[in-house]
Design an enzyme around this catalytic site. Sequence first.
Site, short mmCIF file in Angstrom:
data_model
loop_
_atom_site.label_atom_id
_atom_site.label_comp_id
_atom_site.label_asym_id
_atom_site.label_seq_id
_atom_site.Cartn_x
_atom_site.Cartn_y
_atom_site.Cartn_z
CE LYS A 178 -2.17 -5.35 2.99
NZ LYS A 178 -2.20 -5.39 1.49
CB SER B 3 -3.37 2.18 10.59
OG SER B 3 -3.07 1.14 9.06
CB THR C 15 -0.32 0.40 1.53
OG1 THR C 15 -1.85 1.61 1.52
CG2 THR C 15 0.49 -0.48 2.74
CE1 TYR D 99 -4.07 -3.50 4.97
CE2 TYR D 99 -3.50 -1.25 5.05
CZ TYR D 99 -4.07 -2.23 4.78
OH TYR D 99 -3.83 -2.32 2.75
CG HIS D 100 -1.75 1.58 6.25
ND1 HIS D 100 -3.22 2.54 6.90
CD2 HIS D 100 -1.57 1.66 5.40
CE1 HIS D 100 -3.38 2.46 5.85
NE2 HIS D 100 -2.77 2.48 4.90
N1 USQ Z 1 -11.87 9.05 4.88
C1 USQ Z 1 -12.44 10.44 4.96
N2 USQ Z 1 -13.53 9.66 4.67
C2 USQ Z 1 -14.31 9.15 4.89
C3 USQ Z 1 -13.18 7.66 4.67
C4 USQ Z 1 -12.05 8.26 4.52
O1 USQ Z 1 -11.46 12.12 4.71
O2 USQ Z 1 -15.26 9.11 5.01
C5 USQ Z 1 -10.64 9.74 4.71
C6 USQ Z 1 -8.91 9.39 5.77
O3 USQ Z 1 -8.89 10.34 7.09
C7 USQ Z 1 -7.94 9.34 5.26
C8 USQ Z 1 -8.20 8.78 3.20
O4 USQ Z 1 -9.03 9.05 3.42
O5 USQ Z 1 -6.84 10.16 4.66
C9 USQ Z 1 -8.10 7.09 2.70
O6 USQ Z 1 -8.50 6.74 4.16
P1 USQ Z 1 -9.36 5.39 2.62
O7 USQ Z 1 -10.24 4.73 3.94
O8 USQ Z 1 -10.25 5.58 1.69
O9 USQ Z 1 -8.58 4.65 2.44
P2 USQ Z 1 -7.64 3.67 3.99
O10 USQ Z 1 -7.30 3.25 4.99
O11 USQ Z 1 -5.83 4.68 3.30
O12 USQ Z 1 -6.99 2.56 3.27
C10 USQ Z 1 -7.23 2.47 1.75
C11 USQ Z 1 -7.20 0.58 1.43
C12 USQ Z 1 -5.65 -0.18 2.12
C13 USQ Z 1 -5.04 0.81 1.42
C14 USQ Z 1 -4.78 2.04 1.46
C15 USQ Z 1 -4.19 2.70 0.62
O13 USQ Z 1 -8.84 -0.16 2.46
O14 USQ Z 1 -6.08 -1.63 2.01
O15 USQ Z 1 -4.36 0.37 1.34
O16 USQ Z 1 -6.72 2.84 0.84
S1 USQ Z 1 -3.42 3.90 1.06
O17 USQ Z 1 -4.15 5.09 1.21
O18 USQ Z 1 -3.02 4.82 -0.19
O19 USQ Z 1 -2.45 3.62 1.78
#
Ligand code: USQ
Length: 409
Positions: A186, A180, A145, A182-183
């Site tokens: 990875k 996190s 990720t 989770y991260h």
């Molecule tokens: N976020 C919002 N509002 C929401 C949901 C999320 O503002 O309703 C924000 C979070 O605070 C965060 C960002 O959006 O800053 C990304 O959150 P996310 O829930 O869309 O994604 P994340 O938890 O980071 O995880 C997802 C996948 C994971 C992958 C990752 C890639 O679930 O498997 O590893 O995206 S990355 O984000 O580049 O690490």
Amino acid sequence: MRVFIPGVDGYLGWSLAQHLAARGHEVAGSDCFYRRRWVEEEMGSWSAIPIASMQERRDAFKERYGAELRFWEGDLTNYELVAEMLEDFRPEAVVHLGECPSAPYSMVDAKHAIFVQVNNIVSTFNLLFAMRDLCPDAHLVKLGTMGEYGTPNLDIPEGFFEVDFRGRKDHLLFPRDAGSWYHWSKVHGSNNVMFACKLWGLRATDIMQGVVFGTRIDEMGAVPGSPSDQRLTTRLDFDGCFGTAINRFCCEAVIDHPITPFGKGSQRRGFLPLRDSMQCLALTVENPPERGDYRVFNQFAEVYDLGELATKVQKVAAEAGLHATIRNLVNPRAEQEDHYYNPDHDHLFELGYRPSGDIDSEIRVMLADLMPHRERIAAKRDVLIPDVGWTGPRRKMKYLASEEPLAIP
Ligand code: USQ
């Protein structure tokens, strides 16, 4: 090519099985249906778009692609099962999508944090050892990720960078600073894959993927809102743990729930549509590295901030007659909201990746796909407000009034 997909029942796995089959590959996979159980039993939610059982999916797969999808049901933390599957199928590539993908889920409590780390690290370990012994020439495509890097105040290279320290130079792994449990799982998996390549001469590509969004790929039917075969559709989650940002925003918009950026919404991330994720994974599988090579691809189409995305969804929804509001929530996460973010993403472009379209068009397709399922999403609207905080007890986040401090309550 014979491609084995652990996690073939998931959002990405079910899409990839079809995308690769359509390109002429022989596909097999495994799953233990954890994702269905986490969402239904623990989150009290369901996929916004109904999904078929694995048996129905396999029947539809055979009708559409004229080939069996070989399938094993079971847990990847069981080494004997992993070895049996690889021995039987003898894959030329393994695309490991069989991990728990949720940062919030890993932050619930000790039990969840430990489960996510053990599950993710052990499954990868089992695949590495089984590949060494049974198919050492096969290519491991490991889903990591972009979150492994965190948000450093530097450009982010693809995996490695040049360091000049006290007059000496080296090509080193770029520091990881995950946000996190989770991260971090990875990151640990990435380290183990890299070491296995060095130690045993395995070949691997570690995909640092951004946030994926989208309801369909072309193989599921070209007309939004009316898939030609419902059994081919993939899942789309919107709860606080398994729903990701744009997918959640679109589900919110179609039921007139406020769109929910967390905190100021100025966090920046790399995003890519589901169809681009499939294009990139296929390119990676079809262009393997040499034996012993461990390469890292940063896989995303564009960087956006969350507030910008909320506004995009709001605008596209308005064209469809939906009047979505945007209401920022108290950020449940401990993450930087104002930060530099400039990751490289050249390797996949060099292999031929071409982003499939503009984000507004993809959001339009998503809204059309979700509209027929409004009642289904509305029936579970409570799960749209996250209740897992990175620090502090589990409780529903509040909307952020402008005078409130931008912190976890
Ligand atoms: N976020 C919002 N509002 C929401 C949901 C999320 O503002 O309703 C924000 C979070 O605070 C965060 C960002 O959006 O800053 C990304 O959150 P996310 O829930 O869309 O994604 P994340 O938890 O980071 O995880 C997802 C996948 C994971 C992958 C990752 C890639 O679930 O498997 O590893 O995206 S990355 O984000 O580049 O690490």
